[in-house]
Design a protein around this motif. Sequence first.
Motif, mmCIF file in Angstrom:
data_model
loop_
_atom_site.group_PDB
_atom_site.id
_atom_site.type_symbol
_atom_site.label_atom_id
_atom_site.label_comp_id
_atom_site.label_asym_id
_atom_site.label_seq_id
_atom_site.Cartn_x
_atom_site.Cartn_y
_atom_site.Cartn_z
ATOM 1 N N VAL A 16 -22.660 13.165 -44.618
ATOM 2 C CA VAL A 16 -22.076 12.672 -45.875
ATOM 3 C C VAL A 16 -20.999 13.657 -46.327
ATOM 4 O O VAL A 16 -21.122 14.855 -46.088
ATOM 5 N N PRO A 17 -19.919 13.164 -46.964
ATOM 6 C CA PRO A 17 -18.863 14.074 -47.420
ATOM 7 C C PRO A 17 -19.370 14.967 -48.545
ATOM 8 O O PRO A 17 -20.289 14.591 -49.282
ATOM 9 N N ALA A 18 -18.766 16.153 -48.682
ATOM 10 C CA ALA A 18 -19.168 17.093 -49.731
ATOM 11 C C ALA A 18 -18.836 16.512 -51.102
ATOM 12 O O ALA A 18 -17.875 15.739 -51.239
ATOM 13 N N PRO A 19 -19.603 16.856 -52.139
ATOM 14 C CA PRO A 19 -19.306 16.319 -53.476
ATOM 15 C C PRO A 19 -17.938 16.789 -53.982
ATOM 16 O O PRO A 19 -17.499 17.901 -53.674
ATOM 17 N N SER A 20 -17.301 15.952 -54.777
ATOM 18 C CA SER A 20 -16.000 16.307 -55.348
ATOM 19 C C SER A 20 -16.208 17.188 -56.578
ATOM 20 O O SER A 20 -17.342 17.357 -57.045
ATOM 21 N N GLN A 23 -17.842 15.306 -59.378
ATOM 22 C CA GLN A 23 -19.283 15.104 -59.132
ATOM 23 C C GLN A 23 -20.065 16.384 -59.439
ATOM 24 O O GLN A 23 -21.175 16.327 -59.973
ATOM 25 N N TRP A 24 -19.488 17.533 -59.080
ATOM 26 C CA TRP A 24 -20.143 18.803 -59.412
ATOM 27 C C TRP A 24 -20.253 18.979 -60.911
ATOM 28 O O TRP A 24 -21.297 19.405 -61.419
ATOM 29 N N ARG A 25 -19.176 18.638 -61.646
ATOM 30 C CA ARG A 25 -19.221 18.754 -63.117
ATOM 31 C C ARG A 25 -20.320 17.854 -63.681
ATOM 32 O O ARG A 25 -21.090 18.256 -64.544
ATOM 33 N N PHE A 27 -22.975 16.846 -62.164
ATOM 34 C CA PHE A 27 -24.280 17.412 -61.780
ATOM 35 C C PHE A 27 -24.700 18.486 -62.786
ATOM 36 O O PHE A 27 -25.823 18.464 -63.312
#
Lengths: 311, 308
Positions: A16-20, A23-25, A27
């Motif tokens: 799966v691609p790494a989170p953008s 998406q980190w914000r 999280f």
Amino acid sequence: MNNLNHEQQIYPQSPVPAPSAAQWRAFWQTALQSAGIISVSAGAIFFLAANWQHMSRWQRFGLFEALFLACAVLAWFKPASHVVGALGLSGLTVLTGVLFGLFGQTFQTGANTYELFFAWAALSLPFAWLSRQPGLWAFWSVVLNVALALFVQMRSQWGLFSDFGDSVNLLILGGINLALAWTFLSQLRSEWLCRFLLLIAAGYITSGSIGLAFGALNPQFAGILYLATCVALIVFAWQSKPRDIFPITLLAINLVITSTALFARLADMGETVMFFALSFWVLASSGAACAILLGLHRRWEINANTGAQRS
Amino acid sequence: MQSEKPWYLSLALGFSAWFAGILLLIGFAILLEPNSTVEFITIGVLLIGTSYALMKLAKNQDFLGQLALCLSIVGQSFLIAGIYQQSSDAGNLALSALILQALMSVIMPSRIHRSMSALFAVIAWAFWCRSLVLGADFWALIWQSSSQTQMLQSTGSLFFWWLLTWIPVIALCWLLLKQTASRHWFALFDPILRGVLVGLASASFISNFGALFGAIGTGSVAIWSLLSAAAAFVALIFSFMLRSKPLMGFSVACVLAHLVYFYYALDTSLLSKSLLMLVIGVVCLGVQLLLKRHSTHQESITKSGALL
């Protein structure tokens, strides 16, 4: 037609691609918000617990009755479909039980615990009915089941969990939960709530049938009740729209367990042979049940998809 | 058109296979009555070999797959029992289990088995590290007494042993995460990574359960729980990077379990604990609000830059 097993449903087939960055914000915001709410709520509850002994009975009642009133105001001014209205009704349901508990603790009336739970279920029924939320109905069902289980434990000859309990009482409890599941399915169309109650019903029915296999009071009446609950599960599956094999899966599990218990009781063999015979019986009966259930599941899926395409 | 097997049917089949497997193995144990190390190890190897063959045949079969899993676990138990017969040194036992599980996590054809072996390897690693501190007695290692906990009373030594045990596991997770980004290594390392993450979140709890019941109220146990909560949070971050909701849910449950135990073991009054929770909660919500304002500000700058 692929038939994915459970392992293939858990593990992804490719990286799966790494989170953008966004998406980190999201999280970190979710993690901090959840941690904050849980910590503040737990802190408030523990603060109350730390000062509980120092509070007078009027302060204690006053606190919970003020909370009850606040929830009533929220439920009055906001509809049940609104999150605030739903929270209000949920709060009313929970606080009804808390107030009963506080009353019983403060004024030692000598009432049985099951009476408290029955009263809680009865008085919170209007709140659950107004909310029309499956979650709240699930909570209410648990309260009712606790009341019924405590009542049966008090009244039955052997008690609920010794010598596999009173089979007739357990099968009646299973029947009550089946009726509740049917009511919720037809009125609320909530699949998960229906399955939750079917699971509870299956637990009671299986306990009752194991008791029947090992010898129970009133075996003829218990046998008729058991047969009736099995038929009810089959009818449930057939009458659901779309048809659902979940009730029949529960019935299959029950039949495997009950037949194994009956086999263990009736077979007159040595210890070593008994373990081999039981394991082969479980393998054979489970395999047969699986084949039937899978066939039924595929046939009903095809019918459901064909019907959907035509419409 | 795909037809996915319902999860509850797979679960029911799994339970049936396990139940049948355990009955079968009790029958074999009564029939064969192994006594010596050679007998235990022979039975263990035969069971693991049978399990391997079944897993190769199983493919989409839940029932055979779960039966094979059951046979493998019991086979591994026989192997460990055989090693215990030879030497009851807890350190050697933990090291043997670690090597066995590490091999299983690479060799076995089932992804669930390989994840499970990776989890058992992390638990064995934790026990081996504990044996370096607490000595070689097997049952003392499992049911750690309060006198043994006194050995870890100094905060510095506790912190050192925690780092020694869990930093390598965190580093392993990071390495595996990098490897799984490649399609070539994904199939091999992804199940192992998932098992190690479950271990990182929960193994500190599993390997320390004797101490948890025997040493309530000592500061060292509370600090250990706080550090374990931090490890479980690291597992949550890695699970988020994998986009695995079940792993994230499990990590969150482990963080909460460790924190509940931290507050339970903390040697202070209920009032102090409640105030601590309130302060931490307010700080978390404050930081969350600041982050939200910062990201909203950043987004408005980006949008106005795009318009220009």
